[in-house]
Structure formats: C-alpha cells, structure tokens
Design an enzyme around this catalytic site. Sequence first.
Site, PDB file in Angstrom:
ATOM      1  N   CYS A 132       0.397  -1.310  -0.397  1.00 10.20           N
ATOM      2  CA  CYS A 132      -0.411   0.179  -0.371  1.00 10.20           C
ATOM      3  C   CYS A 132       0.778   1.076   0.329  1.00 10.20           C
ATOM      4  CB  CYS A 132      -0.917   0.168   1.157  1.00 10.20           C
ATOM      5  SG  CYS A 132      -1.518  -1.293   1.929  1.00 10.20           S
ATOM      6  N   LYS A 167       3.084  -9.328   4.097  1.00 13.51           N
ATOM      7  CA  LYS A 167       2.947 -10.036   3.257  1.00 13.51           C
ATOM      8  C   LYS A 167       3.409  -9.432   1.339  1.00 13.51           C
ATOM      9  CE  LYS A 167      -0.645 -11.844  -0.156  1.00 13.51           C
ATOM     10  NZ  LYS A 167      -2.319 -11.598   0.484  1.00 13.51           N
TER      11      LYS A 167
HETATM   12  C1  LIG Z   1     -10.707  -9.858  -5.695  1.00 12.27           C
HETATM   13  C2  LIG Z   1      -9.295 -10.612  -4.806  1.00 12.27           C
HETATM   14  C3  LIG Z   1      -9.163  -9.261  -3.626  1.00 12.27           C
HETATM   15  C4  LIG Z   1      -7.721  -9.650  -3.873  1.00 12.27           C
HETATM   16  N1  LIG Z   1      -7.483  -8.806  -2.157  1.00 12.27           N
HETATM   17  C5  LIG Z   1      -6.357  -8.799  -1.115  1.00 12.27           C
HETATM   18  C6  LIG Z   1      -6.107  -8.007   0.591  1.00 12.27           C
HETATM   19  O1  LIG Z   1      -7.799  -7.648   0.270  1.00 12.27           O
HETATM   20  N2  LIG Z   1      -5.492  -7.766   1.042  1.00 12.27           N
HETATM   21  C7  LIG Z   1      -4.190  -8.601   0.237  1.00 12.27           C
HETATM   22  O2  LIG Z   1      -3.151  -8.505   0.805  1.00 12.27           O
HETATM   23  N3  LIG Z   1      -4.025  -9.655  -0.976  1.00 12.27           N
HETATM   24  C8  LIG Z   1      -5.321  -9.404  -1.303  1.00 12.27           C
HETATM   25  N4  LIG Z   1      -5.855 -10.016  -2.734  1.00 12.27           N
HETATM   26  C9  LIG Z   1      -4.249 -11.232  -3.262  1.00 12.27           C
HETATM   27  C10 LIG Z   1      -4.606 -12.347  -2.688  1.00 12.27           C
HETATM   28  O3  LIG Z   1      -4.555 -12.554  -1.660  1.00 12.27           O
HETATM   29  C11 LIG Z   1      -2.999 -13.152  -3.193  1.00 12.27           C
HETATM   30  O4  LIG Z   1      -2.644 -12.748  -2.648  1.00 12.27           O
HETATM   31  C12 LIG Z   1      -3.181 -12.992  -5.172  1.00 12.27           C
HETATM   32  O5  LIG Z   1      -4.365 -13.159  -5.653  1.00 12.27           O
HETATM   33  C13 LIG Z   1      -2.316 -14.656  -5.876  1.00 12.27           C
HETATM   34  O6  LIG Z   1      -2.873 -15.634  -5.654  1.00 12.27           O
HETATM   35  P1  LIG Z   1      -3.856 -16.353  -5.933  1.00 12.27           P
HETATM   36  O7  LIG Z   1      -2.919 -15.975  -7.860  1.00 12.27           O
HETATM   37  O8  LIG Z   1      -4.125 -18.000  -5.805  1.00 12.27           O
HETATM   38  O9  LIG Z   1      -5.035 -15.524  -5.922  1.00 12.27           O
HETATM   39  C14 LIG Z   1      -6.386 -10.128  -3.662  1.00 12.27           C
HETATM   40  C15 LIG Z   1      -6.347 -11.146  -4.939  1.00 12.27           C
HETATM   41  C16 LIG Z   1      -7.956 -11.027  -5.991  1.00 12.27           C
HETATM   42  C17 LIG Z   1      -8.018 -11.991  -7.030  1.00 12.27           C
END
Ligand SMILES: Cc1cc2nc3c(=O)[nH]c(=O)nc-3n(C[C@H](O)[C@H](O)[C@H](O)COP(=O)(O)O)c2cc1C
Length: 304
Positions: A132, A167
């Site tokens: 952020c 993270k």
């Molecule tokens: C719709 C959406 C909302 C997300 N919101 C957050 C969030 O609020 N905080 C965060 O740290 N990561 C957020 N992420 C990131 C996911 O937690 C994850 O790190 C990222 O999508 C990679 O993993 P994946 O390929 O399995 O989705 C979001 C991802 C998606 C797709």
Amino acid sequence: MQSCDLTVKIGNLVLKNPVIVSSGTFGFGEEFKDFFDLNQLGAIIPKGISLEPMAGNPPPRIFETEGGLINSIGLQNPGFQEFIKNKLPYYRHLKTPLIINFFGNTQKEYIELARRFDDVRGISGLEMNISCPNIKKGGIVFGTDPRMAYRLAHAVRKATKLTLIVKLSPNVTDIALMAKSVEEGGANAISLVNTFRAMAINIHSKKPELGNIMGGLSGPAIKPIALRMVWEVHQAVKVPIIGMGGIMNAEDVIEFILAGASAIQMGTANLINPRAGIEAIQGIKKYLTQNKIDRIQKLIGAFG
Ligand SMILES: Cc1cc2nc3c(=O)[nH]c(=O)nc-3n(C[C@H](O)[C@H](O)[C@H](O)COP(=O)(O)O)c2cc1C
C-alpha cells in the site's frame, strides 16, 4: 489410506495442514460454509482490514484474462469496528485458526491496527499487507522500499504479541532483499506473493477494462514467477514462508512446498471452484501416501 502428518508451523502457529485461503478471495468465510466444512482448512484469512471503512475503486473491478484475473477492488472493506462487531463472531464457532490481513496508509495506522487486533479474542495471527502507498511519504509503496519495509515490520512487531506474517508485493526487482529486510525487522513469517500490477484495454471502446485502469494480476498466469520468488526467498531467509500465486490444486501446492514454502495460500482458485481448498488437502494426502512420505514437513525446500 495410511495417515500422514500434514501439520506445519508458522511462527507460534501450528496448522493442521498447509492450506490457507487467501485474503480477498474467500469473503469473510461464512459465504463458503455451504460448500464444505471450513474446520478442515489449515487457516482462513479474510479480506484485508483498515482502520476506517473503505469504498474501493470504481467499477468494473474484475477482468478475466488469459490464465488469470486482474482485479482493482481497491481494498474495499468495512473497517476495524464493523469487522469486530459483525464479521469476527462467525469465526469464533470455527476451530480453524483465523489470520487477520490488515493494512494502513501510514506507519502509525499499521501500528494502531496491530495494537487493536492484539486485544481481540479469537485471532491466531496477523498478516500485514505492505503493498500500500504511504500517504505521508508521497505515495511510495511500503512494500517496494526495503528500508521502509524494515522500519514498518520493526515498529509493528513491537505493537503485538501475535505471530506477525509480512505479505510481500512481487512488484520489486529484488524480492530476496525485501524478504531479508522484513525478517530483520522482526517478521515471524513471510507470505508471498500479492498480485502483479497489470492492465487490459478494450480495443472496440478503446477504454480500459478496469475503472481504475490498473489492477493486480493473479491466478495460474503468475504461478511460475511466484514459484521462482518463493525459491529465491527460501534461500535468503530463515523464517517460514507462506507461498502463493496461481495455486489451483494439490500438484501446485506440492511444487510450492518443494520450492521452500512451509504453507501455501489459495486465492483465485476459490473464485473458480469454492471447494478448491478442501480438494487440494485431499490431493496432498494422496500424494504423500502414494510416495510413502509420512510428514509433509520433509518436503519443505526438498527439490533438486
Ligand atoms: C479479488 C481479489 C481481492 C484481493 N484482496 C486482497 C486483500 O484484501 N489483501 C491482500 O493482501 N491480498 C489480496 N488479494 C491478493 C490475494 O490474496 C493473493 O495474494 C493473490 O491473488 C495471488 O494468489 P492467487 O493467484 O492464488 O489468487 C486479492 C486478490 C484478489 C483476486
């Protein structure tokens, strides 16, 4: 099927298996309760929480792309108070550890949130999202400046007794340097990766596909890059790693664990198949049994 030990350790946290559902992709948990018994998951991480409620970005906020998803939700969330009052009580009925994903606009906000969550019953750990912009520092993203990330981890570590997972954003040149910085700051574990900055254009309207123009790419398209980053971080730090990025099934989970992850998170997979997490757990058990491996911990970083 012979029983195998799936437990893994993340700081002070012992998870009964390494499968965690990732922030922003599993709502506030309750939305998924009819698909399977949520007590079977290793841990649950709800949508990221800020001090005050946030409305998020203008629509459209999701765009499907080849092998992935670009989202520009913009960290919409109900804020700390509303979360504690109306979302947290549901988790108290579950045995699955609850890890809180949180973020702030300034270091002060991060510290304040960590302190507040520290006093709340029913929280097992904190996952600090550092992707952020720091509004006080002219919008530099905490997660792309190693010194800022170190200072933030150090300050927040002092503000809470809970296991602190930091993270990381993948939008950096040297992910190992970022990981080392937050480890030195006092992070008990590191989770990676968050989404990759991305965009898409509609050639007919000549307009962006997302209201915010840019968003973050997730899903299978990012898996090989996320895996490489987990491997690089595994060689650089001693604290446990929670790997994620395009994990869709048990085979993907095993790949991340072999690259050095102690646990993993599944995100976009939940949006395609709400049972992805539980199916992955079943697949991991099958893999271990077939390969006569009694403890999953033996696989961590064991490739090559
Ligand atoms: C719709 C959406 C909302 C997300 N919101 C957050 C969030 O609020 N905080 C965060 O740290 N990561 C957020 N992420 C990131 C996911 O937690 C994850 O790190 C990222 O999508 C990679 O993993 P994946 O390929 O399995 O989705 C979001 C991802 C998606 C797709």
